[in-house]
Write an enzyme that holds these catalytic residues in place. Structure first.
Site, PDB file in Angstrom:
ATOM      1  N   PHE A  20      24.060   1.419 -14.362  1.00 44.48           N
ATOM      2  CA  PHE A  20      22.685   1.447 -13.862  1.00 44.48           C
ATOM      3  C   PHE A  20      22.384   2.815 -13.290  1.00 44.48           C
ATOM      4  CE2 PHE A  20      19.398   1.125 -10.620  1.00 44.48           C
ATOM      5  CZ  PHE A  20      18.398   0.499 -11.337  1.00 44.48           C
ATOM      6  N   TYR A  78      23.772  16.951 -11.374  1.00 46.80           N
ATOM      7  CA  TYR A  78      23.045  15.763 -11.825  1.00 46.80           C
ATOM      8  C   TYR A  78      22.576  16.009 -13.255  1.00 46.80           C
ATOM      9  CZ  TYR A  78      21.001  11.428 -10.035  1.00 46.80           C
ATOM     10  OH  TYR A  78      20.734  10.120  -9.760  1.00 46.80           O
TER      11      TYR A  78
END
Lengths: 375, 375
Positions: free
Chosen positions: B312, B96
């Site tokens: 997004f 991440y």
């Protein structure tokens, strides 16, 4: 022009130009005699016409169109110069999203000199230089008659080839720099296809405004000369694609900030390189696809790098509210030309050699500068 | 939690959990005796901790962390439930973009019940249900002590698994419907990955607002049942990808208007199908890439169809100004749950079976609903 184009469009698509021309001549002569024997008529117009969509070198012919009436609000313009743009070629091919109804006259922008005006026209006089603004179909002909509102008067103190070409490429560069994000002096942009006229305009307008510019060109023989030429126009950084096969392209930026805005007219790997240079939250605007390859984007570029991808199409932009100010923008751009802040290479070609110019524009004769027809 | 996490972070990454735990116990005991013998302490907390980034089934362990002090503005919350989201897995893997500092406790959202409060806390009392809002790291543990401002009190009249999961998937669906273009009742959206929880939330919120929704699912055994299930949630149209191998997908829309907004959580061909459905000037928002394939876009989609492509990311959104209102949004979404306008399948799993739930979330045991740990 109005009468002529209506007549052109009304013709059955299969009718020959001979019949077309004969009918038009007959119609104008008859009307002249009957209804407005004192009307002003344009001179006959030599025009590049196509009756069918297809390869431009196969479907275009130069024919003479008969005189048309110059009505009270009309202006008859003797065209001086008009370019052959890639979009003109696409329109003739019929691959453009807006397909002109055939028979049609080629061309979309250009510059001309007022030849005669209708009785109600006050703001234009014979000898004035004008450009069709917004641009419209049919500039590849020697005389055009259209309503006075179509014509934007410009100063005569610059080379006609710049006036003839300002409405498509330089205006595209200006809009793309202004319409997507707010750029300030000290910001940076990145583009591929930097040797295109739009690319050269982007470099020069960016430099004029203190915006750093990073440029990507394809690998080619003589790329060092190309780099030097672009740097002389104001390019901060110029990279060939192969020089960017590194893990982190941004390490090559030196003191140039990460670009917030990118322009893509190539697609494929060259578009991916623009995306790699963009900073977090950056925007890439696509306005061409010279490689005929699509744009490929990783999921993480959207989610984590927050990139936005957009497109620009001048013809669509011309239908927007902002386009009302396009004449101001054109004057601004022509002002830059006058100050020698904006220049690009063109080749003026006599109208008689139209098909040679067309072959050059089609790339059939190697690499040539932008072809501009001189009427 | 504050003390505990600081201590966790201060540990050398190679230290064993045994040493870590011993030191923490020593520290808290010493401090308790010396400085605040009357201080409130949390119960010990059982937590899913990882010391190194890597495959979650290999690097996570359930250990007991010692009590920590509940300071005057702190609230000690006994966690009730917390989901295993794909982003939790990515954070542990270290893939991440925001890499939690290890050692760390897993989890990002959840719901708990107030266990005890510091002396200065007025608005929360033992027994209240609260969620961390904005969400933050470390919800996979039985007791959390954090400042009162972190906790958002919610009604207790709904299933804990919805309260535990409202902050990631339903909020993503809501923001994506609201933040890119202005949609009105009668407009349409299109999405791929429609069976995901975000996808199901989009269908239901869209239906609630009178927005047509077109859904794309992958070809699979039992796709007819999946279609019926999505239609029962409010889907207007559901297509498997193979049904969209037609020249003009829009001919399949019937009375549904062309979608102005599209959502992509798959990539590859499924993303191209979303683009094909979009109307002129439409926007596609990418929020996932389940196929691990990039998004490929033709040049003409940008120039002539004027599509915009965006992304997004909830964690980024949480840092924006709009996120200040996220508690209002969460109350709105929980209201929809209460009215049974918003539902999705979940499986509550006892904390003792955490590693079974993790294996299910990792897809090692076939297809399972969203795994929610019950503490």
């Amino acid at each position: 022009m109005a009468l002529r184009s209506v007549a052109l469009q009304a013709q059955n698509r299969t009718s020959s130009f001979f019949i077309l021309t004969q009918r038009l001549v007959h119609r104008v002569q008859t009307q002249s005699v009957r209804a407005f024997s004192s009307a002003i008529l344009s001179p006959p117009s030599k025009a590049v016409v196509y009756e069918l969509h297809g390869s431009p070198d196969a479907v275009t012919r130069v024919i003479e169109l008969p005189p048309v009436e110059v009505k009270e609000n009309d202006v008859c313009v003797k065209m001086l110069a008009a370019p052959i743009n890639p979009s003109d070629i696409n329109r003739i091919e019929g691959v453009y999203p807006v397909r002109p109804q055939v028979p049609a006259v080629g061309g979309y922008e250009g510059v001309g000199e007022v030849h005669s005006v209708g009785s109600a026209v006050k703001d234009l006089s014979p000898g004035d230089w004008v450009i069709p603004s917004p641009p419209s179909f049919g500039t590849w002909q020697s005389y055009i008659v259209k309503d006075q509102n179509v014509w934007h008067k410009i100063n005569k103190d610059l080379p006609m080839e710049y006036a003839a070409t300002v409405t498509v490429n330089p205006l595209t560069a200006l809009r793309m720099l202004d319409d997507y994000i707010s750029l300030n002096s000290g910001d940076a942009i990145v583009q591929n296809g930097a040797t295109s006229i739009v690319g050269q305009c982007i470099i020069q307008i960016a430099r004029y405004r203190g915006i750093h510019n990073v440029n990507i060109i394809r690998d080619r023989a003589g790329s060092d000369e190309v780099k030097e030429r672009l740097k002389s126009l104001g390019a901060d950084e110029v990279f060939t694609e192969s020089k960017l096969e590194v893990k982190n392209v941004k390490s090559l930026l030196g003191n140039t900030p990460e670009p917030a805005l990118g322009f893509n007219c190539v697609g494929g790997n060259a578009a991916s390189l623009v995306l790699k240079f963009l900073r977090q939250g950056g925007t890439m605007v696509t306005y061409g696809g010279m490689s005929k390859k699509p744009v490929t984007v990783s999921t993480s570029s959207f989610i984590f790098k927050d990139l936005s991808l957009r497109g620009f199409w001048l013809q669509k932009w011309m239908t927007t509210d902002k386009a009302k100010e396009s004449r101001i923008m054109i004057d601004y751009l022509l002002g830059l030309v006058r100050e020698e802040k904006l220049k690009y290479e063109m080749e003026l070609v006599p109208f008689d050699s139209f098909h040679v110019a067309l072959d050059k524009a089609l790339g059939k004769l190697g690499s040539h500068p932008k072809q501009v027809i001189k009427f």
